[in-house]
Design a protein around this motif. Structure first.
Motif, mmCIF file in Angstrom:
data_model
loop_
_atom_site.group_PDB
_atom_site.id
_atom_site.type_symbol
_atom_site.label_atom_id
_atom_site.label_comp_id
_atom_site.label_asym_id
_atom_site.label_seq_id
_atom_site.Cartn_x
_atom_site.Cartn_y
_atom_site.Cartn_z
ATOM 1 N N ALA A 51 0.810 -1.223 0.000
ATOM 2 C CA ALA A 51 0.000 0.000 0.000
ATOM 3 C C ALA A 51 0.842 1.272 0.000
ATOM 4 O O ALA A 51 0.383 2.319 -0.469
ATOM 5 C CB ALA A 51 -0.945 0.011 1.203
ATOM 6 N N ASP A 52 2.080 1.207 0.486
ATOM 7 C CA ASP A 52 2.922 2.407 0.521
ATOM 8 C C ASP A 52 3.663 2.640 -0.790
ATOM 9 O O ASP A 52 4.481 3.546 -0.901
ATOM 10 C CB ASP A 52 3.892 2.360 1.698
ATOM 11 N N GLY A 53 3.396 1.800 -1.790
ATOM 12 C CA GLY A 53 4.015 1.967 -3.101
ATOM 13 C C GLY A 53 5.284 1.161 -3.301
ATOM 14 O O GLY A 53 5.833 1.149 -4.399
ATOM 15 N N THR A 54 5.772 0.492 -2.259
ATOM 16 C CA THR A 54 6.972 -0.325 -2.414
ATOM 17 C C THR A 54 6.601 -1.680 -3.011
ATOM 18 O O THR A 54 5.444 -2.094 -2.973
ATOM 19 C CB THR A 54 7.697 -0.515 -1.065
ATOM 20 N N ALA A 55 7.600 -2.363 -3.550
ATOM 21 C CA ALA A 55 7.374 -3.679 -4.156
ATOM 22 C C ALA A 55 8.602 -4.540 -3.916
ATOM 23 O O ALA A 55 9.720 -4.030 -3.743
ATOM 24 C CB ALA A 55 7.107 -3.540 -5.644
ATOM 25 N N THR A 56 8.401 -5.836 -3.913
ATOM 26 C CA THR A 56 9.488 -6.797 -3.749
ATOM 27 C C THR A 56 9.129 -8.099 -4.445
ATOM 28 O O THR A 56 7.957 -8.352 -4.747
ATOM 29 C CB THR A 56 9.796 -7.037 -2.242
ATOM 30 N N ASP A 57 10.116 -8.914 -4.678
ATOM 31 C CA ASP A 57 9.887 -10.234 -5.253
ATOM 32 C C ASP A 57 9.304 -11.156 -4.196
ATOM 33 O O ASP A 57 9.635 -11.045 -3.007
ATOM 34 C CB ASP A 57 11.197 -10.836 -5.760
ATOM 35 N N ALA A 58 8.457 -12.054 -4.628
ATOM 36 C CA ALA A 58 7.862 -13.047 -3.741
ATOM 37 C C ALA A 58 7.563 -14.291 -4.569
ATOM 38 O O ALA A 58 7.634 -14.261 -5.800
ATOM 39 C CB ALA A 58 6.589 -12.509 -3.098
#
Length: 106
Positions: A48-55
């Motif tokens: 929700a804060d605009g960050t992203a990561t691999d999962a």
């Protein structure tokens, strides 16, 4: 997931995961079939804060699933280590699959 397949986008409506949080996977070709019989799937997880990561969703031979989330930093600067979460369930919602997060594995 085949090495040349692009990861699916997944969205969490919070800034981090916790027991009971949900993640919605977009772009699956057959969401209802996936919810019934999930497969290993690469994800780009957006928060929700605009960050992203691999999962990645991993599924054992007995059908138990986990969500492995790479370490990342929230927009507020909190560093979160890589973590593996048990998956409590999958549910098809139209053209998406909702993944309910269980407890983190130690």
């Amino acid at each position: 997931m085949p090495p040349d397949a692009a990861p699916h986008t997944a969205v969490c409506s919070y800034t981090h995961l916790f027991r009971g949080a949900s993640v919605r996977i977009h772009g699956l070709s057959r969401p209802a079939a996936y919810a019934e019989d999930p497969l290993a799937t690469g994800l780009l997880l957006r928060f929700a804060d605009g960050t992203a990561t691999d999962a990645e969703i991993l599924v054992s031979s007995n059908g138990e699933a986990v969500l492995v989330v790479s370490g990342h930093t929230t927009r507020a600067g909190t560093r979160l280590p890589e973590r593996t979460w048990l998956v409590r369930g999958f549910r098809a919602l139209g053209d998406e699959v909702e993944v309910t997060v269980g407890v983190p594995m130690e």
